[in-house]
Design a protein around this motif. Sequence first.
Motif, PDB file in Angstrom:
ATOM      1  N   SER A 270      16.602 -31.721  53.571  1.00  0.00           N
ATOM      2  CA  SER A 270      16.296 -32.680  53.842  1.00  0.00           C
ATOM      3  C   SER A 270      15.740 -33.797  52.448  1.00  0.00           C
ATOM      4  O   SER A 270      15.739 -34.702  52.474  1.00  0.00           O
ATOM      5  N   ALA A 271      15.339 -32.581  51.154  1.00  0.00           N
ATOM      6  CA  ALA A 271      15.354 -33.252  50.379  1.00  0.00           C
ATOM      7  C   ALA A 271      16.567 -33.471  49.110  1.00  0.00           C
ATOM      8  O   ALA A 271      15.995 -34.770  48.261  1.00  0.00           O
ATOM      9  N   TYR A 272      17.217 -33.466  49.819  1.00  0.00           N
ATOM     10  CA  TYR A 272      18.784 -33.913  49.523  1.00  0.00           C
ATOM     11  C   TYR A 272      19.534 -35.242  50.490  1.00  0.00           C
ATOM     12  O   TYR A 272      20.222 -35.080  49.843  1.00  0.00           O
ATOM     13  N   ILE A 317       6.024 -27.951  50.839  1.00  0.00           N
ATOM     14  CA  ILE A 317       5.928 -27.607  49.565  1.00  0.00           C
ATOM     15  C   ILE A 317       7.310 -27.378  49.640  1.00  0.00           C
ATOM     16  O   ILE A 317       7.886 -27.812  48.105  1.00  0.00           O
ATOM     17  N   LEU A 318       8.548 -26.926  49.625  1.00  0.00           N
ATOM     18  CA  LEU A 318       9.292 -26.813  49.575  1.00  0.00           C
ATOM     19  C   LEU A 318      10.479 -28.406  49.353  1.00  0.00           C
ATOM     20  O   LEU A 318      10.696 -28.277  48.765  1.00  0.00           O
ATOM     21  N   ARG A 319       9.914 -29.509  50.188  1.00  0.00           N
ATOM     22  CA  ARG A 319      10.749 -29.722  50.370  1.00  0.00           C
ATOM     23  C   ARG A 319      10.162 -30.838  48.915  1.00  0.00           C
ATOM     24  O   ARG A 319      11.551 -31.668  48.424  1.00  0.00           O
ATOM     25  N   ALA A 320       8.978 -31.093  48.711  1.00  0.00           N
ATOM     26  CA  ALA A 320       8.086 -31.765  47.672  1.00  0.00           C
ATOM     27  C   ALA A 320       8.844 -30.703  46.395  1.00  0.00           C
ATOM     28  O   ALA A 320       9.141 -31.239  45.119  1.00  0.00           O
ATOM     29  N   HIS A 324      11.194 -33.697  43.838  1.00  0.00           N
ATOM     30  CA  HIS A 324      10.622 -33.369  42.564  1.00  0.00           C
ATOM     31  C   HIS A 324      11.568 -33.077  41.308  1.00  0.00           C
ATOM     32  O   HIS A 324      11.735 -33.242  40.523  1.00  0.00           O
ATOM     33  N   SER A 325      12.556 -32.057  41.829  1.00  0.00           N
ATOM     34  CA  SER A 325      13.355 -31.265  40.811  1.00  0.00           C
ATOM     35  C   SER A 325      14.379 -31.886  40.087  1.00  0.00           C
ATOM     36  O   SER A 325      14.838 -32.389  39.510  1.00  0.00           O
ATOM     37  N   LEU A 326      14.604 -32.962  42.130  1.00  0.00           N
ATOM     38  CA  LEU A 326      16.097 -33.490  41.566  1.00  0.00           C
ATOM     39  C   LEU A 326      15.539 -34.877  40.438  1.00  0.00           C
ATOM     40  O   LEU A 326      16.577 -35.216  40.136  1.00  0.00           O
ATOM     41  N   GLY A 327      14.680 -35.231  40.822  1.00  0.00           N
ATOM     42  CA  GLY A 327      14.588 -36.400  40.259  1.00  0.00           C
ATOM     43  C   GLY A 327      13.726 -35.953  39.033  1.00  0.00           C
ATOM     44  O   GLY A 327      14.041 -36.869  37.872  1.00  0.00           O
ATOM     45  N   ASN A 330      17.035 -35.836  36.562  1.00  0.00           N
ATOM     46  CA  ASN A 330      17.674 -37.727  36.803  1.00  0.00           C
ATOM     47  C   ASN A 330      19.162 -36.838  37.390  1.00  0.00           C
ATOM     48  O   ASN A 330      20.165 -37.452  37.514  1.00  0.00           O
ATOM     49  N   VAL A 331      18.423 -35.954  38.517  1.00  0.00           N
ATOM     50  CA  VAL A 331      20.135 -35.983  39.590  1.00  0.00           C
ATOM     51  C   VAL A 331      19.849 -37.120  40.780  1.00  0.00           C
ATOM     52  O   VAL A 331      20.782 -37.205  40.859  1.00  0.00           O
ATOM     53  N   ALA A 332      18.504 -37.105  40.988  1.00  0.00           N
ATOM     54  CA  ALA A 332      18.261 -37.921  42.053  1.00  0.00           C
ATOM     55  C   ALA A 332      18.787 -39.621  41.344  1.00  0.00           C
ATOM     56  O   ALA A 332      17.776 -39.618  40.573  1.00  0.00           O
TER      57      ALA A 332
END
Length: 623
Positions: A270-272, A317-320, A324-327, A330-332
């Motif tokens: 869901s984070a992706y 927590i895992l999804r957030a 956050h790391s993807l953003g 600069n991946v997202a």
Amino acid sequence: MPNVIQLLPDHVANQIAAGEVVQRPASVVKELLENSIDAKATDIKLVVKDAGKTLIQVIDNGVGMNVTDARLCFERHATSKIRHAEDLFDLHTKGFRGEALASIAAIAHVELKTKQDQEELGIHLVIEGSKFVSQEVAVLPKGTSFLIKNLFFNIPARRNFLKSDVVEMRHIIDEFQRVVLAHPNIYFTLIHNGSEVFNLPASNYRQRIVNILGGKSNEKLVPVTEETEIVKISGFIGKPEFAKKSRGEQFFFVNDRFIKSSYLHHALMSAYEGLLKEGNQPSYFLYLQVPPHTIDINIHPTKTEIKFDDEQSLYAILRASVKHSLGQFNVAPVLDFERDPNLDTPYEYKDKDSSMPIIQVDANFNPFAEEVSTKATTTTSSSSSFGFKSNFPKRESASWESLYVDLKSDTEEVVSISFESEEVTGSLFDETEVEKTTTTYQIHKKYIVSSIKSGMLVVDQNKAHQRVLYEQFLANITVQSASSQKLLFPLELFYSFDEIQFIEELKPSLENTGFIFDEIGSESILISGIPVNIQESEVSIVLEELLSNLQNEIPENSFSLNDGIAKTMAKSLAIKTGTFLNVKEQENLVNSLFACKDPNVSPFNKPTFITLSVEDLDKKFAL
């Protein structure tokens, strides 16, 4: 009436327990490696022969055992990990049930060599089918060595169910990777049939991942860190552009124990959301540290499933954290409210109209104009038409017509040359041929409709093309007469170690389809030729789907393997739904389909076409 219920003998009970604990050689590898880790070893060596069917040996430099412990460890429910039932909810070690070594000893020939650091001599035990054969003292280095030979020697039915060496070795490598990824501070070595497969010195998490998957994997990793009262998350996730069809590079570790959790996987997916193509799976190596009393790991024989006290909070927590790391890296895609003022149009130019550049042409310039020549001995300095002066001597020459004087024949013949006009004055075909009636139509870029004597034929273009390609590939593999197209530059593709091993197994069959492999290295392959009906940009996609479909279970016989390759390549290269086909392509596809041996179904047993008779259509209108 005699008693019906009886107590099972210990060796029979151990063999039954072995059915749960030891399913294949990889199960033995997992148990022995975890025991070495619990023994606080810093250097562990795994030696395997014939994919574990003949030999499995684990050598470590741990604390070792004394004579009593060495004999007692093979008894059922004997363990040093727990003392009370409450200890099950505060586990800090790997194995704790005490059935692993007893089960292994019941179905194999076992040799144990162990020595503690403070002792001068060690102990050497030999066990065959739960029976102690010999016990003697020996001069040994510090640590423990378990040697398992002839697995399932007394259960031939179980041994017959083992797969090929390639498949069993893949399972061993999977278990090995799950253990070594969780413990990068330990030096691991894997040797199979005398050749070194992995040599992993102690390092950090990132370096351990790169050592296993290859050097190119470093650029794919994005770090993830988060610490809360509920969980501490660390590790790495893969960039979306490197996502694959398979789920091989997905690892969750909870308190340094590999687990499988569809719930946590859904949180990560869901984070992706919005970053992956349909069907692609991202890579991730995530390490979760939670209080031991908040989890229950004793719900599955292999201890790969865990029950959490607060799953919903962990999900959020895992999804957030992943999002956050993807953003953050600069991946997202993110909204950027900062702009460069240097790229703005100056304010004073806002009302001005743009002016077209002026092009000046010298109408009198003629590059073929004859220049007045001077004497050859005189150095001239003249201006050219381009405004440059020349200081070189100018040679005296005759007019250009003199160059063709010798070419004239005695009889002056005038050769007239006529040029073809650009206007099209005729047709290449007769009008009767051009005005041929179209017999096929494409509907919604998905179905091809054609009229037949009895009514109407509707063909699914994707499934029909799958059938055509499938029979072509299967015939090429069987007859070994496929055509290849040479690439101008060799194509280099990077894969992990186990994928490289798998490609080597598939190499003969792939070469029969038209692939030409120049080199297969430890981390990459070099391809110089591909089948004629594959584009260069499709090679990586085809091989990736092939690895994804055949990775779990390699067929035992060559026909099943060739059939799987033909099916996968046909599915990957078939015309997709939404592709426009002109009339010629439609007719060619329909004709090719009915030239197949079995045109009725696709390679995956789906119908390729349906027929609607005139009576069926009449019934529809009669309602």
